[in-house]
Each structure stands twice: as C-alpha cells, then as structure tokens.
Design a protein around this motif. Sequence first.
Motif, PDB file in Angstrom:
ATOM      1  N   LEU A  42       0.853  -1.187   0.000  1.00  0.00           N
ATOM      2  CA  LEU A  42       0.000   0.000   0.000  1.00  0.00           C
ATOM      3  C   LEU A  42       0.886   1.233   0.000  1.00  0.00           C
ATOM      4  N   GLY A  43       0.818   2.007  -1.064  1.00  0.00           N
ATOM      5  CA  GLY A  43       1.614   3.230  -1.153  1.00  0.00           C
ATOM      6  C   GLY A  43       1.093   4.305  -0.222  1.00  0.00           C
ATOM      7  N   LEU A  44       1.972   5.221   0.149  1.00  0.00           N
ATOM      8  CA  LEU A  44       1.600   6.317   1.043  1.00  0.00           C
ATOM      9  C   LEU A  44       0.708   7.336   0.339  1.00  0.00           C
ATOM     10  N   LEU A  45      -0.028   8.075   1.142  1.00  0.00           N
ATOM     11  CA  LEU A  45      -0.879   9.146   0.636  1.00  0.00           C
ATOM     12  C   LEU A  45      -0.025  10.351   0.248  1.00  0.00           C
ATOM     13  N   SER A  46      -0.285  10.882  -0.937  1.00  0.00           N
ATOM     14  CA  SER A  46       0.354  12.131  -1.346  1.00  0.00           C
ATOM     15  C   SER A  46      -0.618  13.295  -1.152  1.00  0.00           C
ATOM     16  N   LYS A  47      -0.076  14.479  -1.033  1.00  0.00           N
ATOM     17  CA  LYS A  47      -0.915  15.672  -0.878  1.00  0.00           C
ATOM     18  C   LYS A  47      -1.725  15.918  -2.147  1.00  0.00           C
ATOM     19  N   ARG A  48      -1.169  15.518  -3.285  1.00  0.00           N
ATOM     20  CA  ARG A  48      -1.876  15.671  -4.554  1.00  0.00           C
ATOM     21  C   ARG A  48      -3.069  14.716  -4.624  1.00  0.00           C
ATOM     22  N   GLU A  50      -4.718  13.546  -2.039  1.00  0.00           N
ATOM     23  CA  GLU A  50      -5.697  14.094  -1.103  1.00  0.00           C
ATOM     24  C   GLU A  50      -6.495  15.214  -1.759  1.00  0.00           C
ATOM     25  N   LYS A  51      -5.799  16.072  -2.503  1.00  0.00           N
ATOM     26  CA  LYS A  51      -6.446  17.208  -3.161  1.00  0.00           C
ATOM     27  C   LYS A  51      -7.471  16.739  -4.197  1.00  0.00           C
ATOM     28  N   SER A  52      -7.108  15.739  -4.998  1.00  0.00           N
ATOM     29  CA  SER A  52      -8.043  15.297  -6.035  1.00  0.00           C
ATOM     30  C   SER A  52      -9.254  14.594  -5.422  1.00  0.00           C
ATOM     31  N   LEU A  53      -9.078  13.930  -4.278  1.00  0.00           N
ATOM     32  CA  LEU A  53     -10.225  13.337  -3.584  1.00  0.00           C
ATOM     33  C   LEU A  53     -11.138  14.423  -3.030  1.00  0.00           C
ATOM     34  N   LEU A  54     -10.559  15.431  -2.416  1.00  0.00           N
ATOM     35  CA  LEU A  54     -11.373  16.520  -1.872  1.00  0.00           C
ATOM     36  C   LEU A  54     -12.103  17.272  -2.985  1.00  0.00           C
ATOM     37  N   GLU A  55     -11.487  17.363  -4.156  1.00  0.00           N
ATOM     38  CA  GLU A  55     -12.124  18.061  -5.278  1.00  0.00           C
ATOM     39  C   GLU A  55     -13.364  17.322  -5.764  1.00  0.00           C
ATOM     40  N   ILE A  56     -13.299  15.977  -5.774  1.00  0.00           N
ATOM     41  CA  ILE A  56     -14.484  15.250  -6.238  1.00  0.00           C
ATOM     42  C   ILE A  56     -15.587  15.292  -5.183  1.00  0.00           C
ATOM     43  N   LEU A  57     -15.215  15.341  -3.910  1.00  0.00           N
ATOM     44  CA  LEU A  57     -16.220  15.530  -2.856  1.00  0.00           C
ATOM     45  C   LEU A  57     -16.875  16.901  -2.986  1.00  0.00           C
ATOM     46  N   ALA A  58     -16.062  17.918  -3.292  1.00  0.00           N
ATOM     47  CA  ALA A  58     -16.602  19.269  -3.470  1.00  0.00           C
ATOM     48  C   ALA A  58     -17.542  19.321  -4.672  1.00  0.00           C
ATOM     49  N   SER A  59     -17.210  18.562  -5.719  1.00  0.00           N
ATOM     50  CA  SER A  59     -18.070  18.525  -6.900  1.00  0.00           C
ATOM     51  C   SER A  59     -19.412  17.880  -6.576  1.00  0.00           C
ATOM     52  N   TRP A  60     -19.371  16.824  -5.803  1.00  0.00           N
ATOM     53  CA  TRP A  60     -20.607  16.166  -5.359  1.00  0.00           C
ATOM     54  C   TRP A  60     -21.437  17.142  -4.516  1.00  0.00           C
ATOM     55  N   LYS A  61     -20.745  17.847  -3.617  1.00  0.00           N
ATOM     56  CA  LYS A  61     -21.431  18.808  -2.740  1.00  0.00           C
ATOM     57  C   LYS A  61     -22.096  19.918  -3.545  1.00  0.00           C
ATOM     58  N   GLU A  62     -21.399  20.399  -4.567  1.00  0.00           N
ATOM     59  CA  GLU A  62     -21.893  21.548  -5.334  1.00  0.00           C
ATOM     60  C   GLU A  62     -22.921  21.163  -6.392  1.00  0.00           C
ATOM     61  N   PRO A 302      -8.275   9.671  -5.826  1.00  0.00           N
ATOM     62  CA  PRO A 302      -6.887   9.895  -5.410  1.00  0.00           C
ATOM     63  C   PRO A 302      -5.865   9.564  -6.498  1.00  0.00           C
ATOM     64  N   LEU A 303      -6.220   8.634  -7.390  1.00  0.00           N
ATOM     65  CA  LEU A 303      -5.295   8.242  -8.446  1.00  0.00           C
ATOM     66  C   LEU A 303      -4.997   9.398  -9.395  1.00  0.00           C
ATOM     67  N   LEU A 304      -5.962  10.279  -9.578  1.00  0.00           N
ATOM     68  CA  LEU A 304      -5.741  11.426 -10.456  1.00  0.00           C
ATOM     69  C   LEU A 304      -4.556  12.253  -9.975  1.00  0.00           C
ATOM     70  N   GLY A 305      -4.538  12.564  -8.684  1.00  0.00           N
ATOM     71  CA  GLY A 305      -3.427  13.338  -8.140  1.00  0.00           C
ATOM     72  C   GLY A 305      -2.128  12.570  -8.162  1.00  0.00           C
ATOM     73  N   SER A 306      -2.194  11.287  -7.870  1.00  0.00           N
ATOM     74  CA  SER A 306      -0.981  10.471  -7.866  1.00  0.00           C
ATOM     75  C   SER A 306      -0.369  10.382  -9.250  1.00  0.00           C
ATOM     76  N   LEU A 307      -1.201  10.203 -10.274  1.00  0.00           N
ATOM     77  CA  LEU A 307      -0.687  10.106 -11.639  1.00  0.00           C
ATOM     78  C   LEU A 307      -0.026  11.402 -12.088  1.00  0.00           C
ATOM     79  N   GLN A 308      -0.515  12.511 -11.590  1.00  0.00           N
ATOM     80  CA  GLN A 308       0.131  13.791 -11.901  1.00  0.00           C
ATOM     81  C   GLN A 308       1.588  13.797 -11.431  1.00  0.00           C
TER      82      GLN A 308
END
Length: 427
Positions: A42-48, A50-62, A302-308
């Motif tokens: 299991l790879g570690l969490l990157s800040k990127r 985390e950001k892409s996960l929060l962005e999709i949550l924000a999209s769902w919220k909005e 999260p994969l979106l940010g990781s792939l970046q």
Amino acid sequence: MTVHNKYTQAYAQQLDKEDELAFFQAAFYKQADAIYFDGNSLGLLSKRAEKSLLEILASWKEHGIDGWMKGKEPWFYYAEKLGEMSAPLVGAQADEVIVTGSATANLHQLVATFFKPTGNKNKIVADELNFPTDIYALKSQLQLHGLSPEEHLVQVKSSDGRQLNEEDIIEAMEEDVALIFLPSVLYRSGQLLDIERLTSEAHARDIVIGFDLCHSIGAIPHQLHDWGVDFACWCNYKHLNGGPGAVGGMYVNESHFSKQPGLAGWFGSRKDKQFDMEHQFTPASHAGAFQMGTPHLLSAAPLLGSLQLFHEAGLEKVRRKSLKMTDYMMQLIEHELAPFHFQIANPREDFKRGGHVYIEHEDAARICKALKDSHVVPDFRSPNGIRLAPVALYNSFEEIWRAVQILKKIMEEKRYLQYENKRDVIA
C-alpha cells in the motif's frame, strides 16, 4: 567532500544529495519517526491525491447528480481520463487503458473475453508462484466452461520456490494451450519476467497472453503495445499510491477492440448510446468497452493526483532510482547482517529485479514484528519472507541505511525472540 565508504551514514546522505527525485518526498505524508518500506503493498498518501479526492467531494457537494457532466472533472469521463493518464506507464495507446473495477474483477472480465476453448485447445498456463487471487479466478473460469482445473490449468513449476525459469514457461506453451496469464513481477521474490520475449513466444504458437502488472506498474516501464501483449490488469494502490481499495486498471490491445466483452455491463456502452436504455448492448470502440458497472469515483479520485506526480517525475527516473536503492539495500544487508543467516532471494540483475528486496529467515514473522515496533514498516510473506520496498518517490537512501542498522541491532540483541513467529491476521 566525497565519501567512499558505502557502509556509512555519510555515504547514504551523499546519495540523497545527488538524488534528482529527492524533492518529491515532501509531496507525501510521511510519519516523522517511521521508515515506510511497504509501498509494494500500500503506497503512502500524497498531498496531490488528497487534493483530487477533496475536489471530487466538493463537486458532489456543489453539483449533486449534475457532477456527471459538470465541474472540473466530469464523472462520466473520469475512467477514460485516468486510463489515458495511466497509458504511458505501461507503454500503451491512450484508448487501450481504462481505470475500472479491481485487479481480480478485471481478470475475470479479461479471461471471460479471451479464453475461448475449442476442441483440444482448452488449457490455461499460469505458474505456481503467482498471487492466489489470480489462480482462484483462472480455476473458476475453467469451471464455468465445464473444465477441470486439475486437468486444464497448467502451473509452471519453480525449481527453487522463489523464481521461474522462462524456458520452463515456453516449454509449457503446447498445442493444447489457449491462454497464458502470468505476473510481470513475482509478488514474493520480485523477479521481473521478460514480457516481450514471452509474448513473442506465445504468439508464435497462436496463444493469447496476458499479464498481472500489480507489482510493476508505477515502478517499471513497460511497452505493452509495441510488444503486442494481448491484455493486462492491475491494482493501483501499491506503487501508484491510489489509496486502500483504489479502483484497478486494465489494458486491451487495440487489435482486440472488436471483441465482445465476456462480461458486459452498462458502463462498457458507447457513451452516446449508454442512456438510450436499449437492451441491445453497443460496446465502446476502445478499452472502455470492458468496463462493467458504474465507476467507484471516490476510490478512483486519489489516483488522479498520484498520476500527476508520476508524469512530473518520469517513470524512467523512478526506475533508475529504484534499482539504485534496492542495489544499495542488498549491499548493506550482505555487509551488516552477514552473521545472522539472512538470504537474499530476489534476483540480483537489474533487468530481472522488480521494485523490492526479498530476504528470507526462519524467524521472518517475529523479525517483522520487531521491525514494526522499532518504527520500520516491512511486509511479511509466508512462510519465511520479508519484503522491503524502498520507493523512489518518498524514500531516501539514509532511510535504507538506518533501517538496516535497526535490523542489525534487533538481531544482535535478539529482540525478535519476544514475539511469536507467526503472522498476524494481516501480514
């Protein structure tokens, strides 16, 4: 001043100063007092990520349901976008890769699609060292065809229980074989198979061949399209750091785009037809046809940010550093741990070695527990294996040096003896 004694901390620090990827460590959440060498599980969490996960949550919220077509990353095209981003990591064309399902679900889909037993051509070749889930899937697919796994699944033997001889694999490619499925990297020993050679040999005998890339994607460059590999599948939570339970991925060579998916589902539909709600399936004209259900977006985000991060680092650089790290670790193990009967069981040659070091010891399970209590995170593999994965994007050479020193102290002080020599529920 140049340090020449490779067994010193100063030498490790020198290697870190020369490391062109060192700055990526700051992009990950690392515990200050821990050395994490389990990125091949299991790879570690990157800040990127985390950001892409929060962005999709924000999209769902909005947007609510309108997030399927609105927002920064419309969900309706998310799997294809991630597939396109993943394609360079496996040497595929953009439309040959889709992010969907899990490694096991994708394997079932691909075998259901490509395994077409006819007459006496009705066997599958695998190996005896593969991860169990692949073997479970292959056996169940044979049973669905009314075939006996004992008779129709050929598992190539290993002479030493650690590695495979590619000549033995080729020898198993007999006239009655319809499909071959192998790991790119063996999950225990880290042996890297010659995918190009095995594919060429299979095709020369009119056999379809696919690979499990779980332990190579994100660590080792591939050229699946140029090599003519028919299909592949993988998980995205190991070297690609997509998060626990991250959505998996699959590759289908463009020469097979006309095939009907063995397991059809509505998200494999052509995009403009999907919501016509017809009972006649119209598959997409690319790897997306092999999707089944609705994408698990929160597990894909999260994969979106990781792939970046991987695109910025470059996989060739990742592989170069990974090889240097595992080589350095092996040298330290041999020098520092010689009296303690560890055996390095992974390939030494760069072209045969994956992204981790595999050592064996009769007290492996209790040694792993002692390492964890000393803030070094390894991975135990039954019956007597310890996997150590120094990951290029977030581990350092000094961490390798420190971990070997900690292991040496554990052995010298016999600290491992206070633990039971059996795995926990999760190894």
